[in-house]
Design an enzyme around this catalytic site. Sequence first.
Site, PDB file in Angstrom:
ATOM      1  N   TYR A  22     -20.475 -37.843  69.646  1.00  0.00           N
ATOM      2  CA  TYR A  22     -19.535 -36.821  69.182  1.00  0.00           C
ATOM      3  C   TYR A  22     -19.781 -36.537  67.697  1.00  0.00           C
ATOM      4  O   TYR A  22     -19.770 -37.455  66.881  1.00  0.00           O
ATOM      5  CB  TYR A  22     -18.120 -37.353  69.412  1.00  0.00           C
ATOM      6  CG  TYR A  22     -16.983 -36.574  68.803  1.00  0.00           C
ATOM      7  CD1 TYR A  22     -16.028 -37.214  68.015  1.00  0.00           C
ATOM      8  CD2 TYR A  22     -16.818 -35.213  69.053  1.00  0.00           C
ATOM      9  CE1 TYR A  22     -14.953 -36.532  67.482  1.00  0.00           C
ATOM     10  CE2 TYR A  22     -15.744 -34.519  68.512  1.00  0.00           C
ATOM     11  CZ  TYR A  22     -14.819 -35.175  67.729  1.00  0.00           C
ATOM     12  OH  TYR A  22     -13.748 -34.500  67.208  1.00  0.00           O
ATOM     13  N   ASP A  77     -14.016 -45.819  72.693  1.00  0.00           N
ATOM     14  CA  ASP A  77     -13.280 -44.563  72.685  1.00  0.00           C
ATOM     15  C   ASP A  77     -13.252 -44.051  74.124  1.00  0.00           C
ATOM     16  O   ASP A  77     -14.268 -43.576  74.640  1.00  0.00           O
ATOM     17  CB  ASP A  77     -13.979 -43.578  71.741  1.00  0.00           C
ATOM     18  CG  ASP A  77     -13.263 -42.237  71.646  1.00  0.00           C
ATOM     19  OD1 ASP A  77     -12.617 -41.834  72.635  1.00  0.00           O
ATOM     20  OD2 ASP A  77     -13.367 -41.586  70.601  1.00  0.00           O
ATOM     21  N   ILE A 132     -11.277 -41.651  75.617  1.00  0.00           N
ATOM     22  CA  ILE A 132     -10.399 -40.494  75.740  1.00  0.00           C
ATOM     23  C   ILE A 132     -10.668 -39.625  76.961  1.00  0.00           C
ATOM     24  O   ILE A 132      -9.861 -38.774  77.290  1.00  0.00           O
ATOM     25  CB  ILE A 132     -10.413 -39.617  74.465  1.00  0.00           C
ATOM     26  CG1 ILE A 132     -11.765 -38.954  74.266  1.00  0.00           C
ATOM     27  CG2 ILE A 132     -10.016 -40.434  73.251  1.00  0.00           C
ATOM     28  CD1 ILE A 132     -11.758 -37.976  73.083  1.00  0.00           C
ATOM     29  N   LYS A 157      -7.649 -34.810  76.079  1.00  0.00           N
ATOM     30  CA  LYS A 157      -8.643 -34.412  77.074  1.00  0.00           C
ATOM     31  C   LYS A 157      -8.103 -34.606  78.482  1.00  0.00           C
ATOM     32  O   LYS A 157      -8.150 -33.719  79.321  1.00  0.00           O
ATOM     33  CB  LYS A 157      -9.930 -35.234  76.908  1.00  0.00           C
ATOM     34  CG  LYS A 157     -10.457 -35.241  75.497  1.00  0.00           C
ATOM     35  CD  LYS A 157     -10.874 -33.856  75.024  1.00  0.00           C
ATOM     36  CE  LYS A 157     -11.320 -33.914  73.570  1.00  0.00           C
ATOM     37  NZ  LYS A 157     -11.671 -32.572  73.057  1.00  0.00           N
TER      38      LYS A 157
END
Lengths: 477, 470
Positions: A151, A236, A238, A274
Amino acid sequence: MALSKNQQLLSKIATNDRHGENSPYFDGWKAYDKNPYHPIDNPEGVIQMGLAENQLCFDLIQKWIRRNPKASICTAEGVHEFKNIAIFQDYNGFKEFRQAVANFMGKARGGRVTFDPTRIVMSGGATGANETVMFCLANPGDAFLVPSPCYPAFDRDCGWRTGVQLIPVNCDSSNNFLITKAALEAAYERAQQDHINVKGLIIANPSNPLGTVLDRDTLRSLVSFINEKKIHLVSDEIYAASVFSTPSFVSVSEIIEEMECDRDLIHIVYSLSKDMGLPGFRVGIVYSYNDAVVNCGRKMSSFGLVSSQTQHLLASMLSDNEFVDNFLKENSKRLAKRHSMFTKGLEKVGIACLKSSAGLFVWMDLRRLLKEQTLESEMNLWRVIINEVKLNVSPGSSFHCSEPGWFRVCFANMDDDTVEVALERIRVFVEKQQVKSKRKFQNNLNLKLSYTPRRYDESVMSPHMMSPRSPLVRART
Amino acid sequence: MRHLSTKATCNSHGQDSSYFLGWEEYEKNPYDEVQNPKGIIQMGLAENQLSFDLLELWLEKNPEPAGFKRDGKSIFRELALFQDYHGLPAFKKALVEFMAEIRGNRVSFDPNHMVLTAGATSANETLMFCLAEPGEAFLLPTPYYPGFDRDLKWRTGVEIVPIHCTSSNDFQITETALEAAYHEAQQRNLRVKGVLVTNPSNPLGTTLSRSELNLLISFITTKGIHLISDEIYSGTVFSSPGFVSVMEVLKDRNCDETEVWDRVHIVNSLSKDLGLPGFRVGAIYSNDDMVVAAATKMSSFGLMSSQTQYLLSALLSDKKFTKNYISENQKRLKKRQNMLVMGLKRAGISCLKSNAGLFCWVNMRHLLRSDTFEAEMELWKKIVYDVRLNISPGSSCHCTEPGWFRVCFANMTEETLDLAIQRLKDFVVEHTANGHSKSNNSSKNSKRKLLPKWVLRLSSRDRDHEPDER
């Protein structure tokens, strides 16, 4: 550019580039902002495919809100709670909110693990959560390893104000971008040699931009790697509930139940942006197995608490088990359908994507459309896609991908019709490219015949291509 | 522990201070009229609970923003997706107009110069990240809000150097004090990047005078540094001399578009003015484009919920509502402050004359055993545990003089305030009778009680002068 007197009075952080907004990742957005697609008002505009948003399930949430007026503090049914909610600024958050989030996180992992509400720490979105975790775990100058492609905003989130550096661990298509222990070891050793203090490893699972989930074995090897080196693992997660086919998602929270691990080194970052499509509500979560990090993170959450109005609404929504179960199921279904529609459409024009089972995007392989296997070629192709094909997709280089030619394309932030338009534009573009390269080859051949032999572009040449003096060419001329 | 950052293991989050310990005690034994009438009354929380009925009435009359609707159409999706760090334009416009209205429209604000943050807590920290390097310093007049130690210093590494203010001139900022603070910073090898003031002041409850504001502007001009004016209590001014914003003074001095204009920044919030701390509404206002640009990007770490921005944009755009709210709220605050001041007076306790805020700066020096912070802590513990009132000791606000306490009055019903005053009155009577105060120096040696009072007063002052606690 010399700084003015006033500019010299600002901090380095305020005047440096580590916010990353001068990266090309944002140029595409700018092109979109200037000329956004609209089916009626601007059918020739740029279609936004660079925004990883889930817009497929709002109807479900809206229906729930209509049926549950008490969950809003502004309705006649709910206004009696207004005062209590409006004054609530306790950084522990509402107990009901923490319980509801813990409940949701467990369900997103198929009920295979449960989460302790007392470890739920709020933050300003996942953006705030990642920064907070770094502030707790690392000092300025320390480093975290991060598998790439990753990301683009990780550098800002993890390093801008914290002073932490990110060291990429390059993964490539030779093994479907899997993270290998060897690659990690190599990166770690190099850092040691450069006297950089590595404090941990940060991963995104499911991955952005790849859309893949980490398999059990890889996860186990990551956990054993960090345990061995006594460094932290930040996972992470998400996109945990944005999984739509197999292989299914395995969370680090499951792995640590199955193997020996120092839990003080394990931390999860979560968000509702998300999985529920609610980025505007700024719900970020730090979930750490380390008590000191929970305590410290909680104090730091003062800098980015979730609005109590939002906590109240979501506490109610996410503790409605019937709603949550249905939402998760329906969301996966719709993502699967959309993913299939898009990848099949791409296949028809000979474009392949990395096989993926999660996320709101595909990792598209356009290497064969590159003039050269270089970053510059990728950038050129990307500009063509933005300006001529009118699609804002994200070039792999903005994700720090070491292999040119990959693009992340989002598919969940538009309706079906727009997907069709996008696919049509891609089809037209690819066909044009094929004609172009045929023509180019022919032109080159013609030149070849009239002038002295010269070198061909490597990308135009392929193993099976005939030499200038082959019988086929003679036949054409 | 060694695996964690220094920030995680140090205590500069300031949570070990007495300010927070009082809260903890309250949490263990909170007063409730019915369930726990002997519990601790919370007077350490600067909240405005006086005007919720006005907000609730507005909500009843305006169902659309509640249901995520605009003109009958659902805008839920729009809001759910809205994460633009420039903020909802309608909300920013409404907020700058509200800020201007509070300042009697004597100044106006440009929404493009405003950055939204998750509360003033985040706004203050963000400004530090933008204006100072780790190890640099900001000057702050004492006494100041205890949370500043966390908000300004903790993760930024910035230092606070105090500008000492005393009761000799009602705690006003003087040129001497400013220069002394600047000098102290230099002695400590700290580069001063600016001054931060809270106007109206927390914990004093007073507004800065025009001359103080002029002094500050001259000071930062000479030194070439920043000025941050934390104006989160600007809507709580209930009597004269009235509120003067630093922007007004800059305008009066014709400082627009000069260099110093770009070095003045305002912090705002709706937590105090509208009593909505749970909604996390903070804002940075700066004339410097680079500060606005940097702060806007940083606000990504603590954006306001779009749901909340939308509700409040509708609320604040209703000018009839804001006009009525501002004036009614001020009326109620004035009445409540007066109730506390008069009640304390009857107990023989005086307060600093104040015209703003949600608290009084109460003078209990005469109740101290000795003129020391140790004695202040002793008195404070008695008030928390025996009198069962959570009030904030001046030392937690870095006050240089022992014996001052911040007492909040707007976060409870009138009846509860009455009860609190009564408890304090009873305590003072008992305290004085038992000879606990300085004037009757309590001591295990009973012979001392036979000496004239004035001798005891003198000797205690000489003996017990201890270094300041921080």
